[in-house]
Design a protein around this motif. Structure first.
Motif, mmCIF file in Angstrom:
data_model
loop_
_atom_site.group_PDB
_atom_site.id
_atom_site.type_symbol
_atom_site.label_atom_id
_atom_site.label_comp_id
_atom_site.label_asym_id
_atom_site.label_seq_id
_atom_site.Cartn_x
_atom_site.Cartn_y
_atom_site.Cartn_z
ATOM 1 N N ASP A 335 30.687 40.294 33.539
ATOM 2 C CA ASP A 335 31.246 38.958 33.314
ATOM 3 C C ASP A 335 32.556 38.754 34.059
ATOM 4 O OD1 ASP A 335 32.220 40.897 31.345
ATOM 5 O OD2 ASP A 335 33.369 39.242 30.520
ATOM 6 N N LEU A 336 33.186 39.869 34.479
ATOM 7 C CA LEU A 336 34.436 39.790 35.252
ATOM 8 C C LEU A 336 34.199 40.094 36.727
ATOM 9 C CD1 LEU A 336 36.922 41.565 32.797
ATOM 10 C CD2 LEU A 336 36.446 39.114 33.053
ATOM 11 N N GLY A 337 32.928 40.100 37.136
ATOM 12 C CA GLY A 337 32.607 40.307 38.541
ATOM 13 C C GLY A 337 32.409 41.749 38.955
ATOM 14 N N GLY A 338 32.371 42.667 37.983
ATOM 15 C CA GLY A 338 32.178 44.074 38.308
ATOM 16 C C GLY A 338 30.808 44.574 37.905
ATOM 17 N N ASN A 339 30.658 45.899 37.883
ATOM 18 C CA ASN A 339 29.383 46.489 37.492
ATOM 19 C C ASN A 339 29.539 47.597 36.465
ATOM 20 O OD1 ASN A 339 30.495 48.532 39.033
ATOM 21 N ND2 ASN A 339 29.040 48.351 40.731
ATOM 22 N N ALA A 340 30.709 47.666 35.849
ATOM 23 C CA ALA A 340 30.947 48.700 34.838
ATOM 24 C C ALA A 340 30.283 48.323 33.522
ATOM 25 C CB ALA A 340 32.450 48.897 34.625
ATOM 26 N N GLY A 341 29.855 49.339 32.780
ATOM 27 C CA GLY A 341 29.270 49.104 31.469
ATOM 28 C C GLY A 341 30.327 49.068 30.387
ATOM 29 N N THR A 342 29.875 48.784 29.192
ATOM 30 C CA THR A 342 30.770 48.680 28.030
ATOM 31 C C THR A 342 31.551 49.968 27.816
ATOM 32 O OG1 THR A 342 29.108 47.235 27.032
ATOM 33 C CG2 THR A 342 30.837 48.089 25.582
ATOM 34 N N GLU A 343 30.850 51.091 27.839
ATOM 35 C CA GLU A 343 31.490 52.378 27.564
ATOM 36 C C GLU A 343 32.517 52.736 28.629
ATOM 37 O OE1 GLU A 343 30.266 57.032 26.529
ATOM 38 O OE2 GLU A 343 28.710 55.543 27.006
ATOM 39 N N ARG A 344 32.169 52.489 29.881
ATOM 40 C CA ARG A 344 33.113 52.816 30.955
ATOM 41 C C ARG A 344 34.373 51.977 30.850
ATOM 42 N NH1 ARG A 344 32.385 51.787 37.410
ATOM 43 N NH2 ARG A 344 34.317 52.826 38.070
ATOM 44 N N MET A 345 34.226 50.697 30.526
ATOM 45 C CA MET A 345 35.396 49.852 30.361
ATOM 46 C C MET A 345 36.260 50.343 29.196
ATOM 47 S SD MET A 345 37.315 47.288 31.191
ATOM 48 C CE MET A 345 36.603 45.910 32.098
ATOM 49 N N GLY A 346 35.620 50.675 28.077
ATOM 50 C CA GLY A 346 36.371 51.191 26.938
ATOM 51 C C GLY A 346 37.112 52.466 27.277
ATOM 52 N N ASP A 347 36.442 53.378 27.990
ATOM 53 C CA ASP A 347 37.076 54.642 28.361
ATOM 54 C C ASP A 347 38.257 54.420 29.310
ATOM 55 O OD1 ASP A 347 35.293 56.055 26.817
ATOM 56 O OD2 ASP A 347 33.980 56.617 28.495
ATOM 57 N N ALA A 348 38.119 53.458 30.210
ATOM 58 C CA ALA A 348 39.210 53.166 31.145
ATOM 59 C C ALA A 348 40.431 52.658 30.401
ATOM 60 C CB ALA A 348 38.740 52.144 32.184
ATOM 61 N N ILE A 349 40.219 51.819 29.394
ATOM 62 C CA ILE A 349 41.344 51.282 28.616
ATOM 63 C C ILE A 349 42.001 52.387 27.802
ATOM 64 C CG2 ILE A 349 41.957 49.713 26.723
ATOM 65 C CD1 ILE A 349 39.747 47.820 27.818
ATOM 66 N N VAL A 350 41.191 53.255 27.201
ATOM 67 C CA VAL A 350 41.738 54.388 26.447
ATOM 68 C C VAL A 350 42.602 55.261 27.357
ATOM 69 C CG1 VAL A 350 41.114 56.582 25.358
ATOM 70 C CG2 VAL A 350 39.997 54.466 24.631
ATOM 71 N N SER A 351 42.092 55.579 28.539
ATOM 72 C CA SER A 351 42.845 56.418 29.481
ATOM 73 C C SER A 351 44.155 55.760 29.881
ATOM 74 C CB SER A 351 42.004 56.696 30.734
ATOM 75 O OG SER A 351 40.858 57.458 30.412
ATOM 76 N N LYS A 352 44.116 54.451 30.101
ATOM 77 C CA LYS A 352 45.327 53.741 30.506
ATOM 78 C C LYS A 352 46.352 53.712 29.373
ATOM 79 C CE LYS A 352 45.874 52.235 33.896
ATOM 80 N NZ LYS A 352 46.582 52.789 35.107
ATOM 81 N N ILE A 353 45.894 53.521 28.141
ATOM 82 C CA ILE A 353 46.812 53.540 26.995
ATOM 83 C C ILE A 353 47.517 54.889 26.909
ATOM 84 C CG2 ILE A 353 46.915 53.515 24.467
ATOM 85 C CD1 ILE A 353 44.647 51.426 24.534
ATOM 86 N N LYS A 354 46.765 55.966 27.087
ATOM 87 C CA LYS A 354 47.354 57.305 27.039
ATOM 88 C C LYS A 354 48.355 57.502 28.171
ATOM 89 C CE LYS A 354 43.412 59.616 24.829
ATOM 90 N NZ LYS A 354 42.323 60.612 24.998
ATOM 91 N N GLU A 355 48.015 56.984 29.339
ATOM 92 C CA GLU A 355 48.907 57.097 30.496
ATOM 93 C C GLU A 355 50.204 56.336 30.262
ATOM 94 O OE1 GLU A 355 48.947 55.231 34.955
ATOM 95 O OE2 GLU A 355 47.032 56.059 34.253
ATOM 96 N N LEU A 356 50.096 55.118 29.769
ATOM 97 C CA LEU A 356 51.293 54.311 29.517
ATOM 98 C C LEU A 356 52.170 54.934 28.439
ATOM 99 C CD1 LEU A 356 49.855 50.653 29.559
ATOM 100 C CD2 LEU A 356 51.200 51.777 31.343
ATOM 101 N N ALA A 357 51.544 55.524 27.419
ATOM 102 C CA ALA A 357 52.297 56.083 26.293
ATOM 103 C C ALA A 357 53.243 57.194 26.735
ATOM 104 C CB ALA A 357 51.338 56.596 25.227
ATOM 105 N N LYS A 358 52.953 57.822 27.867
ATOM 106 C CA LYS A 358 53.794 58.912 28.362
ATOM 107 C C LYS A 358 55.044 58.403 29.083
ATOM 108 C CE LYS A 358 49.844 62.016 28.959
ATOM 109 N NZ LYS A 358 49.004 62.758 29.939
ATOM 110 N N LYS A 359 55.020 57.113 29.433
ATOM 111 C CA LYS A 359 56.165 56.559 30.146
ATOM 112 C C LYS A 359 57.339 56.354 29.193
ATOM 113 C CE LYS A 359 53.564 54.374 33.865
ATOM 114 N NZ LYS A 359 53.319 53.132 34.645
#
Length: 370
Positions: A335-359
């Motif tokens: 729906d945003l013009g990509g080809n990622a699935g639900t799980e991959r999008m969720g995992d990407a957001i989780v990874s980014k949250i963890k990355e930001l939390a270290k800043k």
């Protein structure tokens, strides 16, 4: 260690798929914070349950839910059950019984996305709609007569009470006080609906007298819908009745990228009852089971949940994680013009949250929430 109890109702269609991703985010928040814990109970109340039991939830369903801190709701609706049954026997009773009289819906264009309004940017599209959630046009007042005859008729009453109007307006004004523009826009239609809407306008003026420092404007709903498109940058907090708020927020979601990006909170501000957090996209049976649903709206609702639980720092961390993933543009659902699935999008957001939390700046925020 502070523990919060969460009732999880995945519901129908894509509901279970996006709920799974939001629970990953809650688990991540636990790990990052270190001082909070979420306990879950999952309830299979949905249209399949209705087909088996003849009701959308057990007779004592509300009694079961009432002692939880919050409810995480997926979606409701399936072609096998009429919508007026699935909605009126599950989500609406929860909203009403638990006095979730505030339906809170952010309208925000995330960095990395373009609005369908080609000349508007991210600064132009960042406001919030407060929808009255327990009465109005969705009140179960009315009926049908002379069914299956040429004289058949139906009446649905629009119920507006002083109590219900005052409390939603006070909430909207207090929210406007916390925001930079200090502006409240009120939806009405008193030029044509001459009893309930003139009553609503009178109460707006009475409540508004307590907030003279807030810039207040009343717009007829048809003009307001047009102004959403023509000058969205003028809005800060918008408040309206049940039907007007529902329509305006779906319009707002379309303006910022679609229903897959639209979260909501059904909130009991006094916390006498659990509040409920959900995406507004519905069950989307046409894509259910394909693994392509956008989980952002459901995850964003977890951000609203953190705000409600008094941890806005964690709410901001989640929303920033969402926005960073969208802005980078590498992982996007169809729906945003990509080809990622639900799980991959969720995992990407989780990874980014963890990355930001270290800043450093986020680390300070998280410590401040302890």
């Amino acid at each position: 260690m502070k523990t919060y109890s969460v009732a999880v109702i995945p519901g129908d269609g894509i509901g279970p798929e996006v709920i799974r991703e939001s629970l990953k985010v809650l688990k991540t928040v636990e790990e990052i914070h270190g001082g909070i814990r979420f306990t879950y109970d999952t309830f299979d109340w949905n249209c399949a349950y209705y087909l088996k039991h003849g009701r959308m939830m057990p007779e004592n369903g509300l009694e079961i839910l009432k002692d939880y801190d919050v409810i995480l709701f997926g979606a409701v609706g399936d072609p096998s059950v009429p919508d007026h049954i699935s909605v009126w026997e599950l989500i609406l009773p929860i909203r009403r019984e638990f006095q979730q009289y505030v339906n809170l819906r952010p309208i925000k264009l995330l960095r990395g996305l373009e609005s369908h309004l080609r000349y508007k940017n991210h600064e132009d599209l960042d406001f919030i709609v407060v929808r009255e959630n327990t009465e109005g046009e969705y009140s179960s007042m009315g009926g049908r007569m002379h069914s299956n005859t040429p004289h058949e008729m139906a009446v649905q009453n629009n119920v507006i009470t002083r109590f219900g109007s005052e409390r939603i307006l006070h909430y909207a004004y207090r929210l406007a006080e916390q925001r930079s523009k200090q502006r409240l826009t009120v939806a009405t239609k008193s030029n044509a609906i001459n009893h309930t809407m003139t009553f609503w306008d009178e109460i707006v003026k009475e409540v508004g007298a307590n907030y003279p420092h807030i810039d207040t404007e009343l717009y007829h709903i048809d003009a307001l819908a047009a102004y959403f498109i023509l000058k969205p940058e003028t809005f800060d907090v918008v408040v309206g009745g049940n039907l007007f708020g529902d329509i305006l927020t779906d319009l707002g979601a379309a303006m910022v990228g679609g229903l897959g990006l639209a979260p909501s909170g059904n909130i009991n501000p006094e916390k006498n009852y659990p509040s409920m957090f959900e995406a507004i996209h519905g069950s989307a049976p046409d894509i259910a089971g394909k693994g392509i649903a956008n989980p952002i709206a459901q995850i964003w609702s977890v951000s609203l949940m953190m705000d409600h639980l008094g941890m806005p720092e964690l709410g901001k961390l989640i929303l920033d994680g969402i926005e960073e993933v969208v802005s980078e543009g590498e992982v996007r659902t169809p729906d945003l013009g990509g080809n990622a699935g639900t799980e991959r999008m969720g995992d990407a957001i989780v990874s980014k949250i963890k990355e930001l939390a270290k800043k450093k700046r986020y680390n300070k925020m998280i410590k401040a929430s302890h």
